[in-house]
Scaffold this motif. Structure first.
Motif, short mmCIF file in Angstrom:
data_model
loop_
_atom_site.label_atom_id
_atom_site.label_comp_id
_atom_site.label_asym_id
_atom_site.label_seq_id
_atom_site.Cartn_x
_atom_site.Cartn_y
_atom_site.Cartn_z
N ALA A 192 -50.77 54.28 19.48
CA ALA A 192 -49.59 54.09 19.79
C ALA A 192 -48.84 52.60 19.49
O ALA A 192 -47.79 52.56 19.17
CB ALA A 192 -49.27 54.18 21.33
N ASP A 193 -49.90 51.84 19.43
CA ASP A 193 -49.24 50.45 19.08
C ASP A 193 -48.99 50.41 17.61
O ASP A 193 -48.46 49.46 17.06
CB ASP A 193 -50.31 49.26 19.06
N PRO A 229 -44.00 48.27 26.28
CA PRO A 229 -43.30 48.73 24.94
C PRO A 229 -43.81 49.94 24.46
O PRO A 229 -42.77 50.77 23.99
CB PRO A 229 -43.34 47.62 24.08
N THR A 230 -45.05 50.34 24.65
CA THR A 230 -45.52 51.65 23.96
C THR A 230 -45.80 52.75 24.85
O THR A 230 -45.43 52.45 26.49
CB THR A 230 -46.73 51.52 23.56
N ASP A 242 -48.46 52.11 27.81
CA ASP A 242 -48.18 51.19 28.84
C ASP A 242 -47.22 52.21 30.08
O ASP A 242 -47.74 51.97 30.92
CB ASP A 242 -47.15 50.18 28.41
N ARG A 266 -54.43 45.35 30.09
CA ARG A 266 -53.58 45.96 31.07
C ARG A 266 -54.37 47.29 31.88
O ARG A 266 -54.35 47.48 32.97
CB ARG A 266 -52.21 46.68 30.73
N ARG A 312 -40.33 48.65 31.01
CA ARG A 312 -40.24 47.64 29.86
C ARG A 312 -41.13 48.55 28.61
O ARG A 312 -40.88 47.98 27.64
CB ARG A 312 -40.93 46.49 30.26
#
Lengths: 105, 320, 98, 112
Positions: free
Chosen positions: D97-98, C27-28, C31, D40, C25
């Protein structure tokens, strides 16, 4: 019986090889093709390993072959990656593949 | 229970491979490829082939992953958006039919072969004379000595080929462009390297030593050292040598040359190339393994980092 | 007892599969690399459990190597933001995350 | 060592194993359910390493050999060290990255 003998892994290897070939034919970006070639190789290794399995452990011949194969695969992948990068560096400037006479954009 | 584990593992391997091959983003593909390598390592563990698992985890997932990530980020910096061109439907269908047929044929053939290591029954009686308890090391260095020797030259050849891709302008540059740019990240990486490097050295020496009796060996040890070298380089602790550095060349050549020298000595004394004299087999094989580990570490690290690059930023700065 | 370790190994595998869902998934890309990291930790756990279940101490060497090299891919990855942050600032610029 | 002691050890090992698996699952659920990258990351580095530690402890007790226990301890030690590094690196990479700012800006905001 099918499961005991490591056939699961051998069949998985066969499917991996097929998937890798399909991806190699369909994907055009060279990095994706490198990945595909690696997956085909892994599938072949897994077939060797799965078929060499016995209750006492794995076949040392197959293991030795696969270790050799893994090292060669990594050497060629790294060389392939270097070639892809070099191609890209030459490709977007319409110049000779020698980096000396490069001009700014 | 064991069978259920095998099946679950195989399904996960197929799923990660499928996603790695067909997901849209190139970086996601590489992430899944690294996960795929880790799962393959587990598959080798499940097959009882700890040697191969070590090699797969260290070489397959570690070094290949680094080489691909770095290649991707360089392509990105060069302006390649890593997007894929869609192939026409007809050719996709044709390829699918071809590969499906191939897979079915391969799986069918595989299923007709009864598993089992019939070869090891041939090998086992020959091994006690070697003084090496680990059959894989025995096979690699005694029965297939030629292969292993040639393989080390393949590694060397791949490195020479990669170096030959260096543009003339950056031939004399050390590959320093790969250092992390964020200063704090670099401090973290430096501190980590100071912990990792001695540990990797000890583990590598241990793997070679234990390799003669238990799983382990030169390739695995070399890959561990190469991993530590890569982290050290990215963290800026170690500056990789220039292409014409004598030290680098010695490190790269010591393994193959030791192997070759011992092989030739065997030819001179024992009458056959790569024949180890009686009573010295273990000493010689362990010597070769240590020398090979050094060369493999240097070769894999240099291959993973890649040849020196003219960075597009530098090129732009020069032009202005 | 060895069955219990086998079961534990399977459950950890399932949790790794869940982590792979995150890698899919996004998104980046952070992740994704985190999910890969979790697969790595899970693999070490599975190797230890499998070693206990089969009573094979050699598998611990594999676990050791895996933990040593867990950080290599990440350190190659975090080198990236330089290019991402500086060279392409257009909104529809090519991105590794697509 | 009496048989009762061994039985107690076995139960202890099983309990640790179950707890370890629970932490692994919790880590994965956290990775899936938490809203943004830093939280996360927190699930990944904390829950997963505790899970690995508990599974390792269970395996060490089950094996019952000091040499193997030492090796298992080494595995966990390396896992913690390298996850400490990766967590820092990824936490610094996450805002970039965001697209929500550079690492330096992120540092100012969070006050570290």
């Amino acid at each position: 019986m099918l499961v005991e003998g490591g056939h699961v892994f051998a069949v998985t290897g066969a499917v991996l090889a097929g998937l890798g070939f399909y991806s190699f034919l369909v994907k055009r970006h060279p990095i994706r093709q490198l990945l595909a070639a690696n997956v085909v190789g892994a599938g072949v290794f897994l077939m060797l390993g799965g078929l060499g399995r016995s209750p006492g452990g794995a076949d040392p011949f197959a293991q030795a072959l696969v270790i050799t194969g893994i090292v060669i695969a990594v050497a060629l992948s790294a060389l392939g990656a270097a070639m892809v990068v070099r191609l890209a560096a030459c490709g977007d400037k319409d110049e000779a593949p020698l980096g000396e006479k490069r001009e700014g954009p | 229970m064991s069978a259920a584990f095998d099946i679950l593992l195989c399904l996960m391997i197929l799923a990660t491979a499928g996603i790695a091959l067909f997901v849209r983003g190139a970086f996601a593909a590489i992430a899944f490829f690294i996960a795929f390598g880790n799962l393959l390592g587990l598959a080798w563990l499940a097959l009882g082939a700890v040697n191969v698992a070590l090699a797969e985890i260290a070489v397959g997932a570690g070094v290949t992953g680094v080489a691909l990530i770095l290649a991707c980020s360089r392509l990105f910096e060069l302006g390649d958006n890593l997007a894929d061109v869609r192939t026409p439907l007809a050719s996709r269908l044709g390829s699918a039919a071809l590969c499906l047929g191939f897979t079915v044929m391969l799986a069918g053939v595989v299923l007709t072969i009864p598993p089992g290591d019939r070869l090891s029954k041939v090998v086992a009686p020959l091994l006690p004379g070697l003084g090496i308890e680990n059959p894989v090391t025995g096979v690699l260095l005694a029965f297939r000595g030629y292969d292993t020797l040639l393989e080390t030259f393949v590694l060397l050849g791949a490195l020479v080929a990669a170096w030959s891709l260096t543009p003339d302008a950056s031939r004399r540059l050390p590959p320093t462009t790969m250092v992390m740019t964020d200063p704090t990240s670099r401090i973290v990486a430096e501190a980590f390297t100071r912990l990792l490097a001695p540990a990797a050295l000890i583990i590598a020496a241990y793997l070679v030593w234990v390799g003669s009796d238990l799983p382990g060996g030169a390739f695995q040890a070399g890959a561990v050292l190469a991993g530590a070298l890569v982290v050290a380089t990215l963290g800026g602790v170690v500056v990789l040598p220039r292409l014409d550095s004598l030290a680098a060349r010695i490190a790269l050549m010591v393994g193959p040359l030791t192997f070759l020298a011992i092989g030739l000595a065997g030819a001179a004394l024992g009458g056959r190339f790569l024949a180890y004299p009686d009573g010295l087999e273990k000493t010689l094989i362990v010597t070769i393994e240590y020398a090979l580990a050094i060369s493999i570490a240097a070769g894999l690290a240099l291959l993973a980092i890649g040849p020196p690059q003219p960075m597009p930023n530098n090129a732009r700065a020069d032009a202005r | 007892m060895s069955e219990a370790f086998m079961l534990a190994a399977m459950l950890v595998l399932v949790s790794m599969a869940a982590a792979l869902l995150r890698a899919w998934r996004g998104p980046t890309s952070v992740d994704r690399i985190m999910a890969v990291q979790l697969v790595g930790t899970g693999m070490v756990g599975v190797a230890v459990a499998l070693g206990a279940a089969r009573n094979e101490a050699g598998m611990l060497d594999a676990a050791l190597v895996a933990t040593l090299l867990a950080a290599v891919a990440v350190s190659a990855f975090v080198r990236r933001p330089e290019g991402a942050a500086t060279s392409h600032s257009k909104p529809n610029s090519p991105s590794l995350d697509r | 060592m009496g048989p009762e002691f061994l039985a107690v050890l076995q139960i202890l090992s099983l309990a640790l194993l179950a707890a370890g698996v629970l932490f692994y699952v919790a880590g994965s659920v956290g990775l899936l359910r938490f809203p943004d990258a830093p939280s996360r990351l927190h699930a990944l580095t904390k829950a997963d390493n505790v899970g690995l530690g508990l599974v390792s402890l269970a395996a060490a007790i089950y094996w019952g050999e000091p040499a193997i226990a030492a090796k298992i301890a080494l595995v966990w030690l390396f896992a913690i060290i390298s996850s400490g590094m990766t967590a820092q690196l990824l936490a610094r990479a996450a805002p970039v990255a965001d697209g929500s700012g550079s690492p330096a800006e992120y540092e100012r905001e969070s006050g570290t």
